[in-house]
Structure formats: C-alpha cells, structure tokens
Design a protein around this motif. Structure first.
Motif, mmCIF file in Angstrom:
data_model
loop_
_atom_site.group_PDB
_atom_site.id
_atom_site.type_symbol
_atom_site.label_atom_id
_atom_site.label_comp_id
_atom_site.label_asym_id
_atom_site.label_seq_id
_atom_site.Cartn_x
_atom_site.Cartn_y
_atom_site.Cartn_z
ATOM 1 N N ILE A 157 66.388 11.843 80.425
ATOM 2 C CA ILE A 157 66.001 11.418 79.518
ATOM 3 C C ILE A 157 64.738 11.667 79.080
ATOM 4 N N GLU A 158 64.187 13.185 79.508
ATOM 5 C CA GLU A 158 62.658 13.641 79.319
ATOM 6 C C GLU A 158 63.586 14.742 78.269
ATOM 7 N N GLU A 199 63.004 16.196 65.201
ATOM 8 C CA GLU A 199 61.888 15.985 64.038
ATOM 9 C C GLU A 199 60.883 16.981 63.642
ATOM 10 N N HIS A 200 59.695 17.044 64.431
ATOM 11 C CA HIS A 200 59.010 18.097 64.223
ATOM 12 C C HIS A 200 59.679 19.383 63.139
ATOM 13 N N LEU A 235 64.851 13.853 75.450
ATOM 14 C CA LEU A 235 63.977 12.955 74.078
ATOM 15 C C LEU A 235 63.231 14.149 73.927
ATOM 16 N N PHE A 236 63.229 15.537 74.494
ATOM 17 C CA PHE A 236 62.179 16.836 73.825
ATOM 18 C C PHE A 236 62.954 17.427 73.172
ATOM 19 N N GLU A 250 65.005 15.922 71.010
ATOM 20 C CA GLU A 250 64.664 14.374 69.979
ATOM 21 C C GLU A 250 63.575 15.070 68.977
ATOM 22 N N THR A 251 62.441 15.416 69.287
ATOM 23 C CA THR A 251 61.472 15.320 69.117
ATOM 24 C C THR A 251 61.035 16.916 68.392
ATOM 25 N N CYS A 252 61.772 17.539 68.760
ATOM 26 C CA CYS A 252 62.245 18.877 68.137
ATOM 27 C C CYS A 252 62.679 19.198 66.957
ATOM 28 N N SER A 269 60.127 17.908 60.026
ATOM 29 C CA SER A 269 59.323 18.223 58.785
ATOM 30 C C SER A 269 58.659 19.875 58.149
ATOM 31 N N PHE A 270 58.716 20.646 59.355
ATOM 32 C CA PHE A 270 58.525 21.336 59.054
ATOM 33 C C PHE A 270 59.022 22.390 58.073
#
Lengths: 306, 338
Positions: free
Chosen positions: B224-225, B235-236, B228-229, B231-233, B239-240
């Motif tokens: 899961i981690e 997302e980042h 999620l990592f 997905e977070t990257c 935005s970047f």
C-alpha cells in the motif's frame, strides 16, 4: 444484471451461504471431472481391481481435502482451537459445531463422485469382472481356470479383438452394471434418509445449545473478517501519514540547506500545497533517492513530526 | 458488461483475491493450452523419451516462471530485499512470507499441467512405450527378434497407423497398460499436491500464528505504501508541470513585451477568466513564437517562487531581517561538504 448482483450480494452477506455455494460448485466440478475423465480399464488380471477401486476412492479423498482447503471456516476453526486462552474462554461446543458443519459440507463432493461412479457402472465392471462366477455364463463355463481369468479381465474392453462379438461379455457387463446401479441408488437413498432424519430430529435435542453454538461460530467468523478489513484500512492511513511526514521532512531539509527564496505565501491554496515545497529537478531527484536509500522509520507519532 | 465490472471490482478490492484470480486464470489457461497443443509422438526409439518427458516437464517450468512474472509483487519483494537499511529496519520474516505466498500461487498452473498431462496419458505412452514388459503382456508365440528390432517396433506403439508389431504385442493391450500407469501416477500426484496444500494450510495456525499475522500486515503495508507513494509523486508531477508551463507562458509574454517595446494591451476589467487564461498571448505571431520556443528551448525544471510586491526581497516567510547573512553562511557550508 440487478438479479445477478442481488444473488452475489446474498451469497456474500452470509458466510454460511458462501460455504454452501462453494460446496455446490465443488459437487458440480466433481461431476464435470468424472465426465471429462477418460476411463480406460487396463483389462489385465492383476491391475483391474487396483484401477477400478482406485478411480472410485482416490478422487473422493482429493475432493474431501479440497473441500477442507477451500473452506475459509476451517482456518477460523483451527485458529480458535489452537489459540491461547488469554482473556476469552474457549467454548468447545462452538468448535465442535464448526467442525461438524465443515466436515458435512466437505463430504458432499466425494459422495457425489462415488454415487455418479456407481450409477455409471464402469468402475465396478472394471474392478469386479474377474470375480464373477464363470459357471453362470455360457461363454466362460467350459474354459480352463487360467484362461478364464484372462478372458474375464478383458470383459470391460469392448473393442478388444477377443471380446468384440462375445455375447457372454455383454451378459457379464450387464450383470455387473445392474449390481453397481443398485448399490448406487441404495447409497443415495440411505444418505438422503439420514440427512432428512438429522435435520428433522435435531430440534428435538438441545435446540438452545445449538442456537448458541451457531451464533458464536458466525460471530468468530465475522470478527476475523472485520479485523482483517480494519488492519487494511489502518495500514492505508499509516502509509499516507508516513509519506506526508517524509515529504514534510524533505521540505524542511531543503529549506535548511538551500538559498532559493521560500515559496510559502500565507493563505495560498491549490498547486503550491500539492508541490509541498519541492520545486525543482534536483530536489525531486534528491527526494526519490532518499526514498530508496533511507526509508523513513515506521513511526507516525507526534514526536517524529519535527 | 456490468457483471464483469462487478466481478473485477470484487477481485481488485482485496489484493489477495486479485492474485488468486490471476492464479485461477493461469490454471485455466494451462488446461486450454494442453488441449490446444497438437501432441505428435515421433515414434522413434530414443526420441520418444525426450519428447514425452520434455512435454511433461518443460511447459510447467515456463508456467512457473510466468507465474512469477505476472505477479506484481515480485518487484516489490526485490526492492524490499535490496534496499539499504536507512532509518527503517528490515524484517526477514516479511520477506519470507512474501516469497512463500508468491511461490505457492505460481505452483498451481504447473501442477495443473502435470496432472492433466498424466491423466490424459499421451506423454507417458510416448515416453515409455519401449519399456512395456513384452514377456508378460506380449503374445506367447511371437517371432524371435533382436533387441534393437524389438525397440523399434515398440517405439511405434503410440502411432497406430504405422504399428506393425501385432504379433509381438497387441497395440490396444500396450496402450491400455501404459495409460493405466499414467492415470495412476496422475491421481497420486494430485493426491500428493492436495495433501501438501492441506498440511501447509492447517498446520500454520498450530505454530506461529502471531508471527504470521505480523508478516501479513507488514507485507500489505509495504504494498500500500508503494502505491500511495506513486500516487503522491504523480500528483506532485502534475502540479509541477502545471506551474512550470504557466511560468513558461508568463515568461514568454514578458519577453515579448520587452522585445516589442510597446505597452501591453490591457484586457478590459470585465473580460474575466478567459482573458486570464490567454496568459498575455493574443495573436498568431506570438503564439507561433511560443510554440517554437517550447520545442527549441524547453524551460529548466526549476520553478520560480511567485513574485510579491514587498520591498525587502524576502517573500512571505516573515523571517526577521536581523539575520540576513545566516542563510548564506549555511549554504556555503553545505556546498563545501558536497
């Protein structure tokens, strides 16, 4: 579609229904296995009995073990049986109830296999063609003992050159098939009567204990499912927090070491929040490298937030 | 269609169910492969054994490796095994749990292939037809032949059309014998596998249940981690990219204004959102230059902080201006370490 979903939800909602579903599937699989299996009797005196009885009894053992393996409740029961007592007493009546329900369900597919085998007749013909009394059949009556064994062993093989047009072969075959089918139907009748009596007479004996045992066995099953779901949910939240802390600690480290003008403006929402202070290629590379080389500790308590 | 989606969602919701689904699909694929495969025994003395045993043993090995390849968790296991320890200790029992569960699932399709092959009987008939006991099964009055001749005749047993040894041993007798042995082996193999699976599953709660719960939790956590990592990257990165492109257009617009030395046409106050989205580029020539510049000279991966109308150059942080030189000293120290 709605109907399918309703059926699916009905089976999922009650764990007993799920187990009945699996039990039914295994029984169907057992019939399918029998029809697709290519039975070929060796037609040799020593091998016939082993082959015939092997095909009749080995697959039921396999199906019984499969029924135990595929049933989730058997694991739950074993865990309940072997757990240390701790602060919750163990109720042997519950364990006995679970064991008997598991074994009853696991017995269905093997019984289906045996009944189908007997009703079809091939196994018994193969196994016992060498044991019939040759004197009863005209074609085998006046043959020497050694040869009659060889001939009788070849009865299950219709296409063998010796047996192709032998009327006595057909007589032996019909006789054995009749015995096999009679046995099959009798076993089926006895089992159904036993099941009927068990279901009807059960309420006469100890209904209250039975209700308790059933309730608590369902409870143990549901409790385990909920525990697993809670653990999954927990690990998701844990991972989320851990990653956020990691980004935050990276942002702070970069702020300490870099000369670039800080990004933050009070009250700004949106993209800047998602960027979490990581705003250039080197910073992103450093973040990814640190994620691999130095994963953060598994500790999301407040003490580690700085 | 909805039905498939629901089944798909059910499997996806629970990661273990998803892997069980893949495992079941591979087992079905294995039986399908076997029935589609056109078995052709060479009917020559030494080639039979190689061909028969090859078909029996090589595809299961391939299916076993395929089971590992198709399992997403293999890269997760490798990553967890090879990562440097860093701030987080490594737990070998978690690695063992992940490996065992992957190996168990990968074993199912090969076991299905071997069982189906043995129960069908063609492979064993082909491989061992030269070892049929002619003395016990053959015709008593067969012509005396040399050993090599007998081998050649027996090797043709699986090929009925060219079999010429009916006087030596009847074809059906030999085939029935070999098939019986093959099916007995097949059922014994299935019984052995099922008994092993049963023992593995039922002995576990008796010994190490607490350790098992721990390993299972942490192996799910690692999976899961990682998701999620990612997905977070992602997302980042989104935005970047958005801010980078926005800054590029703004930069273009500023450059063009500076180059042409004319006052920028101010959009009327009530033009609203549409004027903002134009980012200062309002004619064909400018747009073409922006596109050319994007292709020839992409901006660096470095986002400028937003400019603020403050006098002293410290945007937003509210750091006390009494230590203006401290950051400089720190930076110098950092670079010298590097």
């Amino acid at each position: 579609m709605d109907r399918f979903r309703m059926i699916f939800q009905y089976f999922q909602s009650n764990s007993e229904s799920v187990m009945n579903g699996i039990c039914g599937l295994l029984a169907l699989a057992s019939v399918k296995m029998y029809t697709s299996f290519d039975f070929s009797c060796p037609c040799l005196p020593e091998y016939n009995v082993a082959y015939g009885l092997g095909i009749m009894f080995l697959p039921p053992i396999i199906l019984f073990l499969c029924g135990l393996i595929l049933n989730r409740q058997s694991l739950v029961m074993l865990e309940e049986w072997r757990r240390p007592e701790g602060r919750r007493k163990k109720d042997l009546a519950v364990i006995r109830y679970m064991c008997s329900s598991i074994v009853q369900r696991a017995m269905v597919a093997p019984v289906v296999w045996i009944v189908v085998t007997l009703l079809d007749g091939k196994c018994l013909i193969c196994a016992f063609s060498g044991s019939v009394d040759p004197q009863k059949f005209v074609g085998f009556a006046n043959v020497s003992t050694v040869q009659v064994q060889q001939l009788l062993a070849k009865v299950p093989c219709k296409d063998d050159e010796l047996m192709r047009n032998n009327t006595s072969r057909k007589a032996v075959s019909r006789y054995l098939r009749c015995c096999s089918q009679a046995l099959g139907w009798s076993i089926l009748l006895i089992l159904i009567i036993a099941a009927f009596l068990a279901r009807w007479l059960r309420p006469c004996f100890d209904q209250a204990t039975l209700l308790q045992a059933r309730h608590w066995s369902n409870y143990i099953d549901i409790e385990q499912k909920v525990f697993e779901e809670t653990c999954c949910e927990h690990s998701r939240l844990f991972a989320h927090k851990c990653i956020l802390h990691f980004f935050e600690s990276m942002r702070q480290e970069i702020k300490r070491h870099s000369f670039s003008l800080p990004w933050e403006r009070e009250g700004v929402e949106g993209e800047e929040d998602l960027l979490r202070g990581i705003t250039d290629q080197d910073q992103v590379n450093k973040l990814l490298k640190t994620w691999y080389y130095e994963k953060p500790p598994l500790d999301v308590s407040q003490a580690h937030q700085r | 269609m909805d039905k498939f989606r629901m089944i798909f969602q059910f499997f996806q919701s629970n990661q273990e169910s998803f892997m069980n689904g893949i495992c079941g699909i591979m087992a079905l694929a294995s039986t399908q492969m076997y029935s589609a495969f056109d078995f052709n025994c060479p009917c020559l003395p030494h080639y039979n054994m190689v061909y028969g045993l090859g078909i029996l043993l090589v595809p299961p090995f391939i299916l076993f490796l395929l089971g590992f390849v198709l399992n997403n968790n293999i890269s997760m296991l490798a990553e967890e095994w090879r990562r440097p320890q860093g701030g987080r200790g490594k737990d070998p029992s978690v690695l063992r749990y992940m490996f065992c569960s992957m190996a168990q699932r990968a074993m199912i399709a090969p076991a299905v292939w071997v069982s189906v092959t043995l129960l069908d009987g063609k492979c064993i008939t082909c491989a061992f037809c030269t070892s049929v006991p002619v003395d016990t099964l053959g015709n008593a009055s067969h012509p005396r032949l040399s050993q090599g001749e007998i081998q050649r005749v027996l090797a043709r047993i699986p090929c009925r059309e060219i079999y010429n040894g009916q006087q030596l041993i009847a074809n059906e007798v030999a085939v029935r014998y070999l098939r019986c042995i093959s099916q007995a082996l097949g059922w014994c193999f299935v019984l052995l596998m099922t008994t092993l699976a049963f023992l593995v599953r039922s002995l576990r709660p008796c010994f190490s249940q607490a350790a098992f719960l721990k390993s299972r939790y942490w192996s799910h956590y690692i999976d899961i981690e990682r998701k999620l990592f990612d997905e977070t990257c992602a997302e980042h990165a989104r935005s970047f990219a958005k801010v980078c492109i926005q800054q590029f257009f703004e930069g273009m617009s500023t450059d063009l204004v500076a180059a042409r030395c004319h006052l920028p046409r101010k959009a009327p106050a009530d033009a609203g959102e549409a004027a903002e989205k134009l980012l200062g580029i309002t004619d064909q020539g400018t747009m073409n230059m922006a596109l050319k510049s994007w292709h020839r000279c992409k901006p660096p991966l470095h986002l400028h902080p937003p400019a603020l109308p403050t006098g002293n150059g410290w945007a937003g942080e509210g750091q006390p201006p009494t230590h203006p030189s401290a950051p400089r000293r720190e930076t110098a120290a950092y670079y010298s370490c590097v």
